[in-house]
Write an enzyme that holds these catalytic residues in place. Structure first.
Site, PDB file in Angstrom:
ATOM      1  N   HIS A 154       0.873  -1.244   0.185  1.00  0.00           N
ATOM      2  CA  HIS A 154      -0.335  -0.136  -0.307  1.00  0.00           C
ATOM      3  C   HIS A 154       0.729   1.404  -0.207  1.00  0.00           C
ATOM      4  O   HIS A 154       0.529   1.857   0.289  1.00  0.00           O
ATOM      5  CB  HIS A 154      -0.677   0.325   1.466  1.00  0.00           C
ATOM      6  N   SER A 275      15.365  21.429 -16.388  1.00  0.00           N
ATOM      7  CA  SER A 275      14.198  21.924 -16.292  1.00  0.00           C
ATOM      8  C   SER A 275      13.952  23.240 -16.858  1.00  0.00           C
ATOM      9  O   SER A 275      15.218  23.858 -16.613  1.00  0.00           O
ATOM     10  CB  SER A 275      13.424  22.122 -14.993  1.00  0.00           C
ATOM     11  N   LYS A 281      16.126  21.249 -10.442  1.00  0.00           N
ATOM     12  CA  LYS A 281      15.415  21.062 -11.178  1.00  0.00           C
ATOM     13  C   LYS A 281      16.755  19.280 -11.938  1.00  0.00           C
ATOM     14  O   LYS A 281      17.249  19.641 -12.831  1.00  0.00           O
ATOM     15  CB  LYS A 281      13.956  20.496 -11.786  1.00  0.00           C
ATOM     16  N   GLU A 288      10.465   8.251 -17.082  1.00  0.00           N
ATOM     17  CA  GLU A 288       8.069   8.395 -16.729  1.00  0.00           C
ATOM     18  C   GLU A 288       7.806   7.970 -18.343  1.00  0.00           C
ATOM     19  O   GLU A 288       6.995   8.492 -18.748  1.00  0.00           O
ATOM     20  CB  GLU A 288       8.713  10.193 -16.664  1.00  0.00           C
TER      21      GLU A 288
END
Ligand code: ARG
Length: 461
Positions: A154, A275, A281, A288
């Site tokens: 979970h 970024s 970043k 992804e």
């Protein structure tokens, strides 16, 4: 020239031709189409359905054409599909003799044969990529048997596990993918050639000869089914979709674990991105994208299943839609497997942080309950009592690993010195010596078992 214009009085409309054509994507079948034609021509010669010298001439010319395509000297355009292209070019090169190639054959059994040959080769190549990926995972596992991380259910900390055991879990998935492809290969390895348009052929062809020339293990037994069956395409794409699902789950873990909240792993700069606005970043674009591209392959699977569900026997032009779904799934899974293997070699683990994370969150609570069971308490009661200890820790800002013995004993007289060891994450991991468990011996055995099963799959090489 069209292969079917005899019956027609007028030329077809350009719009209709453009819509009907498949050469813009089925050119990818050129190698397998020519190979199948060489085998067919040889069989026609051997059975004397056409003169042997003419069959040889057709075969030689097809080989030359293949070489020209490979060298970039023959452009694949200007025809309805790859089958038409190859035949037109053959006739252009050797005239009337070339027109005999299509004796005892239809494009319907031809395209099914080409596609099966293509899928067989593609399966072998994708299995090679899966093997490489599993070998990379085995290397990582071998280097991380002794390190501990929190295991989750979970997405809540559950129990401490070995980093290698976690990595092995993905190897198990990719091993199943290998098995699935191998199984799919068996059903793909059936030759439809000789089924004609749908009813078979009245020429005395030798299907076994063609099958052996093309290295098919079996020959289809029903011509109507053979020209319309694309189960193997659906199955192939399902195998690709399952690989993508596994890669996508792996990606999700890598994305989470590289976030500032976890910081369990770090992706090397060469495989990360920045970024355009936030200078600090470092983004995990590759996992992804893999996660995102999974949707495409699911799309291909839905497409082929939907194409197949509505068509009456036998061949219908809808079946031409099988190819783009197949090629797109193949390209995607190939690219993702390739980059993922590189990515994994460029990830470092922060094992200190992982271990620290494994010791918080009461991950050894189950060990306390198990301890009490060993001392004679029924498991349900042990579970409830341990729950009270956890609540005590939460309310008083304590950890199970550092709780003093008298505190344990205030909950139950069954506790003695040993409990102080049992609640340590290292002990907890080592205690699970069961087959498949987290103890070092079990994890090493898991590595050996994965290696064995992997090698067995490639034993014929
Ligand atoms: N381009 C066609 C396909 O991909 C080849 C078979 C054509 N057969 C036919 N009867 N029109 O399915």
């Amino acid at each position: 020239m069209k292969l079917w214009e005899g019956r027609f009085t007028g030329a077809s409309a350009k719009g209709a031709d453009d819509f009907n054509q498949s050469l813009s994507f089925d050119y990818k079948l050129y190698w397998h189409d020519i190979l199948a034609s060489i085998a067919h021509a040889k069989m026609l010669g051997e059975t004397q359905i056409i003169p042997k010298d003419e069959a040889d001439r057709i075969g030689d010319t097809l080989i030359n054409m293949l070489a020209d395509i490979e060298k970039g000297n023959l452009q694949l355009d200007g025809a309805e599909d790859i089958h038409t292209f190859v035949e037109n070019e053959l006739v252009r090169r050797i005239g009337a003799v070339g027109k005999k190639l299509h004796t005892a054959r239809s494009r319907n059994d031809q395209v099914a044969t080409d596609l099966r040959l293509y899928c067989k080769d593609s399966i072998v190549s994708l299995c090679g990529l899966l093997r490489t990926l599993i070998n990379t995972l085995l290397d990582i596992a071998n280097n991380n048997v002794q390190f501990i991380m929190p295991g989750y259910t979970h997405l809540q900390k559950a129990q401490p596990v070995s980093v290698a055991q976690y990595i092995n879990a993905y190897s198990e998935m990719f091993l199943r993918d290998l098995e699935r492809f191998t199984d799919c290969y068996k059903r793909t390895d059936v030759m439809p050639l000789g089924s004609g348009a749908l009813a078979g052929t009245d020429f005395p062809i030798d299907r076994r000869l063609t099958a052996s020339l093309l290295s098919f293990s079996e020959i289809s037994q029903n011509s109507i089914d053979a020209v319309s069956d694309r189960d193997f395409v659906a199955e192939y794409i399902f195998c690709c979709a399952t690989v993508m699902m596994h890669l996508s789950r792996f990606s999700e873990d890598l994305i989470l674990f590289s976030s500032d909240e976890f910081r369990f792993i770090e992706i090397a700069d060469s495989y990360a991105t920045g970024s355009s606005i936030m200078p600090q970043k470092k983004n995990p674009d590759i996992p992804e994208l893999v996660r995102g591209k999974t949707g495409r392959v699911y799309g291909s699977l839905t497409a082929i299943l939907t194409v197949l569900k509505g068509i009456p026997l036998s061949y219908d032009k809808d079946l031409q839609e099988d190819k783009e779904a197949l090629f797109n799934a193949e390209d995607t899974v190939r690219a993702c497997l390739t980059i993922f293997n590189e990515l994994l070699q460029n990830i470092s683990f922060d094992t200190k942080r992982m271990r620290a994370a494994a010791s918080s969150g009461f991950t050894t609570a189950t060990d306390i309950a198990d301890y009490l069971v060993e001392k004679g308490l029924p498991f349900r009661d042990a579970h409830a009592l341990t729950g009270q200890i956890v609540r005590y820790c939460i309310e008083n800002g304590k950890k199970l690993e550092t709780l003093e013995l008298p505190v344990y004993q205030s909950f139950s007289s069954l506790f003695d010195e040993e409990i102080l060891q049992r609640v340590r994450v290292g002990k907890s991991v080592e205690a699970r010596k069961v087959i498949g468990g987290s103890a070092r011996s079990a994890v090493r055995e898991n590595i050996r078992s994965i290696t064995r099963r992997l090698n067995r799959m490639f034993k014929d090489e």
